[in-house]
Design a protein around this motif. Structure first.
Motif, mmCIF file in Angstrom:
data_model
loop_
_atom_site.group_PDB
_atom_site.id
_atom_site.type_symbol
_atom_site.label_atom_id
_atom_site.label_comp_id
_atom_site.label_asym_id
_atom_site.label_seq_id
_atom_site.Cartn_x
_atom_site.Cartn_y
_atom_site.Cartn_z
ATOM 1 N N ARG A 107 72.906 40.614 78.892
ATOM 2 C CA ARG A 107 72.262 39.479 79.559
ATOM 3 C C ARG A 107 73.168 38.925 80.654
ATOM 4 N NH1 ARG A 107 69.211 34.308 76.699
ATOM 5 N NH2 ARG A 107 68.426 33.370 78.659
ATOM 6 N N VAL A 108 72.585 38.563 81.755
ATOM 7 C CA VAL A 108 73.337 38.012 82.880
ATOM 8 C C VAL A 108 72.920 36.568 83.058
ATOM 9 C CG1 VAL A 108 73.909 38.234 85.317
ATOM 10 C CG2 VAL A 108 73.331 40.266 83.975
ATOM 11 N N SER A 122 77.452 33.254 81.315
ATOM 12 C CA SER A 122 78.328 33.102 80.159
ATOM 13 C C SER A 122 78.824 34.481 79.721
ATOM 14 C CB SER A 122 77.575 32.429 79.009
ATOM 15 O OG SER A 122 76.459 33.205 78.624
ATOM 16 N N PRO A 123 80.007 34.532 79.049
ATOM 17 C CA PRO A 123 80.542 35.833 78.623
ATOM 18 C C PRO A 123 79.588 36.544 77.671
ATOM 19 C CG PRO A 123 82.196 34.115 78.451
ATOM 20 C CD PRO A 123 80.888 33.419 78.718
ATOM 21 N N ASN A 124 79.318 37.786 77.964
ATOM 22 C CA ASN A 124 78.448 38.597 77.119
ATOM 23 C C ASN A 124 79.030 39.991 76.984
ATOM 24 O OD1 ASN A 124 75.974 36.828 76.632
ATOM 25 N ND2 ASN A 124 76.113 36.754 78.880
ATOM 26 N N PRO A 170 63.945 35.794 76.858
ATOM 27 C CA PRO A 170 63.646 36.000 78.283
ATOM 28 C C PRO A 170 64.865 35.694 79.141
ATOM 29 C CG PRO A 170 61.877 34.759 77.223
ATOM 30 C CD PRO A 170 63.011 34.817 76.228
ATOM 31 N N GLY A 171 65.024 36.418 80.234
ATOM 32 C CA GLY A 171 66.142 36.212 81.144
ATOM 33 C C GLY A 171 66.439 37.465 81.952
ATOM 34 N N THR A 172 67.511 37.360 82.742
ATOM 35 C CA THR A 172 67.928 38.499 83.578
ATOM 36 C C THR A 172 68.919 39.368 82.804
ATOM 37 O OG1 THR A 172 67.634 37.154 85.557
ATOM 38 C CG2 THR A 172 68.950 39.153 85.775
ATOM 39 N N TYR A 173 68.704 40.666 82.869
ATOM 40 C CA TYR A 173 69.552 41.618 82.138
ATOM 41 C C TYR A 173 69.950 42.782 83.049
ATOM 42 C CZ TYR A 173 68.215 39.377 77.715
ATOM 43 O OH TYR A 173 68.032 38.489 76.688
ATOM 44 N N LEU A 174 71.123 43.375 82.662
ATOM 45 C CA LEU A 174 71.536 44.649 83.264
ATOM 46 C C LEU A 174 71.292 45.751 82.233
ATOM 47 C CD1 LEU A 174 74.905 43.751 85.057
ATOM 48 C CD2 LEU A 174 72.639 44.036 86.089
#
Length: 945
Positions: A874-875, A878-880, A908-912
């Motif tokens: 997840r982007v 915060s550190p992930n 839900p959110g932005t992911y790489l």
């Protein structure tokens, strides 16, 4: 003549007093002798019958007797003052108690002999004085000497009287003691003292003197080696006579009798001692070749031969050779070894062991292996590399250690296919590493470049004559030991490296004098021996020594703690023939060169796998360690102008060190801008325009000399130096599909390949010499090693690299038509590994929800990669961490299902989302990544009604 008449008259008058008949007989003999005495008198005056042979002695450099050379017997003249009084007394008391009073003969004895002759018809008793015995040996021939007649007695007495008038008693006694025979080929008192007691006459005790004096009367009957009791009894008689005539007291005589020799065990061996036998026998042979030395003097001239041998070095060599061979005799089927030691600054041969045991006929122990031609195996390679350096190569240049076939020039095509000792191929290697690890294929390639004829001439320049000058006798295997040389020749050739390029001619004989001390030969005046001219650039000699002493460089093949590693700097090279018949190790410091051969004299093979590292190197290691561990021996090696023993090799002027890339660090794909991961310093020659770069080198500016700091292996290579680092090019890479590969291949092989050349393999990419705007996005920078110039070699190098998955391969130039037509590389292609990987769906910036199939390609070589996997993170600032989706997959997928993404299980959110190929070592190239957005799933429609 009047004196002859007088003595004969006196003798006859004495006889007349006994009987008239004797007078008549004496007158008859007188008349018969008159004609002979004048001739005998001339012989007596000239002493032409005196035995003039003397023993020639061979010594080591410190005066230790190695061997005695003689023909008739062992004999050395000594003056009377060096003969102890006890010896003189013993001889006088036993042989002639009135020696200092009589006129040379004993008249009563002559009269007694005459009376016996009248009564018995023959002379029975002896009674000859010391002077008479001497006359008998000097004047009479063999038959007359053994004749027992009154005639001979009278003649002997007359000549003895004359001799007494011409010489003093001391002169006569000295001559007698140097002439008389003591048995066992010992002539004279010095020879007798040496034979029976292994000491000079001057050191004889009273008991020993009496023992020797007793032998003179009957050497065969009193031979102490066959009848010691008789010799000991005779000694008692001599001692009693010495007491009788006042030379000793009874107490002194008893004490002398009670001292050694008490048995034959107290006697020295009658056999001629032979120390350092192989060395000494060669010295004996070389004596006849010395300039200005009459060969006739060798066996009887009493020469003093001083050699270069040191028995300290020799004893140590003999001990270690025997011990090491005995340790491995059964395990390695190795029965023999040889060792030679040369001082590189002078050419002196300090030790020579030609076999394990000179007297062992089962191994032909008397054969001197040091002088026998043997195949040297890889011990020949340093000569090839030194010649290459002369022709402009450097230690940083690159050779390809890949499967090769060479044309031997005999019409059979590419029929010579050498292999390495370890059965492996090592790809591109620098000359330093190729020589240090003794790789065969680079050495053969290098010899092809420098030329067989040139190597023969170079070897001859270094003193190797055995190979001859005809290159038609040899092929490229010459650098692997395909000819035969003697260990002495090859060890002396290595001495040229040790001495900084100065030629040394090994020699064994340093000086020869006659029995009066006159120098007949001195090596300092012999232009054919000793140190010669500078025949090799001292920088080249140093670079060879530096490579052969580089334990880090040779570790891959030899191990970090091999027998070649010593506690002090030393260069060394091993050699092993393919059939395990010869093991070699030759190594050196600036003070000492040691050559070792191990094997079987009958040329039978040793156990398979027995190498120069296991058979010969332990002998070399132990010997070098022992010499430098002995302060006294090490001190003998010091010479003016040399560094202290054990300090290593000093670089001459005209050299500088530059960092070069360690090629093994290029084998993992890495961004070009990172440059070379690890470098090391290498020596380069400077200040000599004739040593410019070869055509295969990248032209480089000359940097300032670089010091050699500690930890030089870890000096970082500045990125700017990548462009000038010898042997490396920074090139552009164009990836190819299958059709393009075949196009490149066709452009590469435009001519028919020579017979036996392997079929080329299609390359996965090619090189672009410049980046054009239209293809800028289709290329990436990588480091490539320059390909061999020979097109067949270039193909073999590429084939090996591709088949072994090595990313540093020689480049293939892209044909112009391919560059013009290129549309860019396929997305997700990795030119380093040839793998293709990409995510086709979902696309970047796509919104997804629910359970989504991830479609794409992951095609890879299972030899190089373990598996592929999908990861998501997840982007949101915060550190992930990356989270693996599903399982890892070891099978390739092309344009298919890679994995499922359960988006409905994630907020839900932005992911790489990324595709990762994991190598066998756990590392991975840059992943293929897309950015997606997970959104809530739309509400499920409610059915109508």
């Amino acid at each position: 003549w009047g004196c002859f008449k007088t003595v004969i008259t006196i003798s006859l008058m004495a006889l007349a007093a006994l009987t008239g008949a004797v007078l008549v007989t004496g007158l008859v003999i007188y008349n018969s002798l008159a004609g002979e005495l004048a001739e005998d008198m001339e012989a007596l005056q000239s002493l032409e019958g005196v035995e003039d042979f003397e023993t020639t002695r061979i010594y080591d450099r410190n005066g230790v007797l190695l061997y005695e050379v003689f023909e008739e017997g062992r004999r050395t003249e000594v003056p009377l003052e060096r003969i102890p009084f006890a010896m003189r007394w013993a001889i006088i008391a036993t042989e002639d108690d009135t020696f200092y009073q009589n006129p040379g003969f004993d008249p009563p004895s002559i009269a007694r002999a005459a009376l016996e002759w009248l009564r018995e018809g023959e002379v029975v008793s002896g009674g000859s004085t010391i002077t008479q015995q001497l006359v008998r040996n000097i004047v009479f021939d063999y038959e007359e000497r053994n004749e027992i007649t009154l005639r001979r007695k009278l003649k002997e007495a007359a000549l003895a009287w004359v001799m007494t008038r011409q010489y003093t008693k001391d002169q006569i006694l000295e001559l007698y003691l140097n002439e008389v025979y003591f048995g066992n080929l010992a002539y004279g008192i010095e020879g007798a003292a040496n034979v029976y007691f292994d000491k000079p006459a001057a050191e004889l005790t009273i008991g020993e003197a009496a023992f020797l004096a007793g032998l003179v009367q009957a050497p065969a009957a009193y031979d102490p080696y066959t009848n010691f009791e008789a010799a000991k009894a005779r000694q008692r008689q001599v001692l009693d006579l010495m007491v009788l005539h006042g030379y000793l007291t009874p107490v002194e005589a008893d004490a002398a009798f009670s001292e050694p020799p008490l048995s034959s065990a107290d006697l020295a061996s009658p056999d001629v001692s032979l120390l350092a036998p192989h060395f000494t026998v060669e010295v004996r042979r070389q004596l006849s070749e010395l300039p200005g030395l009459d060969p006739a003097l060798i066996g009887r001239g009493g020469l003093e031969i001083y050699t270069t041998l040191d028995m300290g070095f020799q004893n140590l060599a003999e001990q270690i050779v025997v011990e090491r061979v005995n340790e491995v005799r059964d395990e390695f089927n190795l029965s023999n070894a040889a060792l030679v030691v040369i001082h590189p600054a002078t050419g002196e041969v300090l030790a020579m062991v030609g076999s394990v045991d000179y007297n062992d006929e089962t191994i032909d122990g008397n054969v001197n292996i040091i002088l026998s031609p043997q195949q040297p195996g890889s011990a020949m390679k340093p000569l090839t590399y030194a010649l290459a350096f002369e022709q402009g190569w450097s230690a940083a240049d690159i050779l390809w250690d890949v499967p090769m076939a060479y044309d031997t020039g005999i019409g059979a095509g590419y029929d010579y296919e050498p292999v390495n000792y370890d059965g492996r191929f090592h790809g591109p290697v620098r000359l330093r590493d190729a020589l240090a690890n003794s790789y065969n294929i680079p050495a053969v390639t290098l010899l092809r470049e420098v030329g067989v004829a040139n190597l023969l001439e170079f070897a001859r320049r270094l003193g190797i004559e055995s190979l001859g000058t005809d290159p038609a006798r040899y092929g490229l295997s010459l650098t692997l030991g395909g000819g035969e040389v003697t260990p002495l020749e090859l060890t002396a050739a290595f001495a040229t490296f040790a001495s900084g390029g100065r030629h040394v001619q090994p020699y064994l004989i340093s000086r020869v004098t006659d029995n009066e001390g006159t120098v007949l030969y001195d090596v300092a005046n012999d232009p054919e021996r000793g140190v010669g001219e500078q025949i090799l650039d001292p920088r080249i000699a140093f670079m060879i020594s530096d490579i052969l002493s580089d334990n880090d460089a040779r570790t891959p093949a030899m191990g970090a703690d091999s027998p070649l590693r010593l506690e002090f700097p030393a260069a060394a090279k091993t050699g092993t023939t393919n059939d395990f018949r010869d093991n070699w190790t030759i190594g050196y410091t600036p003070h000492l060169v040691v050559g070792v051969w191990a094997g079987n004299t009958d040329n039978s093979p040793m156990a398979e796998g027995t190498s120069g590292l296991t058979g010969a190197a332990p002998i070399w290691h132990d010997y070098m360690t022992a010499v430098y561990g002995d302060a006294e021996l090490a001190a003998l090696l010091e010479r003016p102008g040399l560094p202290p023993p054990g300090s290593g090799f000093t670089p001459p002027g005209g050299l500088e060190q530059r960092p070069v890339c360690v090629l093994s660090t290029l084998r993992d794909p890495q961004p070009a801008e990172q440059g070379c991961e690890r470098t090391r310093l290498e020596w380069f020659r400077v200040g000599d325009e004739s040593l410019g770069p070869k055509p295969t080198d990248v032209p480089t500016p000359t940097p300032s000399p670089i010091p050699t700091p500690e930890g030089a292996e870890d000096v970082p290579l500045p990125p700017s130096r990548l462009e000038i680092e010898p042997g490396l090019w920074v090139l552009s890479v164009l990836p190819l599909d299958e059709e393009q590969r075949q196009t490149v291949l066709a452009s590469l092989v435009t001519d028919d390949l020579p017979p036996g050349a392997p079929s080329p393999a299609p390359p996965p990419y090619c090189e672009v010499s410049e980046i054009r705007p239209e293809i800028a996005e289709a290329v990436s920078l990588q480091i490539f090693i320059a390909a061999p110039e020979d097109p067949v070699d270039a193909i073999r190098a590429r084939n090996w690299a591709y088949r072994n998955g090595v990313p540093i391969v020689p480049g293939v130039t892209c044909p112009p038509e391919l560059i013009e037509s290129v549309a860019g590389p396929p997305e997700g292609f990795d030119p380093e590994t040839g793998a293709t990987y990409e995510i086709v769906s979902p696309r970047s910036e796509e919104e997804v929800y629910g359970v989504i199939p991830i479609i794409g390609t992951a095609v890879f070589d299972p030899v190089r990669f373990q598996y592929y996997k999908l990861e998501i993170m997840r982007v949101d600032g915060s550190p992930n961490d990356w989270v693996t989706i599903g399982e890892t997959h070891s099978e390739s997928v092309e344009n298919g299902l890679l994995e499922y993404l359960h988006a409905d299980a994630l907020p839900p959110g932005t992911y790489l989302l990324r595709l990762v190929l994991v190598r066998q070592d756990g590392n991975f190239p840059t992943p293929y990544t897309v950015q997606i957005t997970i959104v809530p799933a739309p509400p499920t429609p409610t059915p109508e009604g």
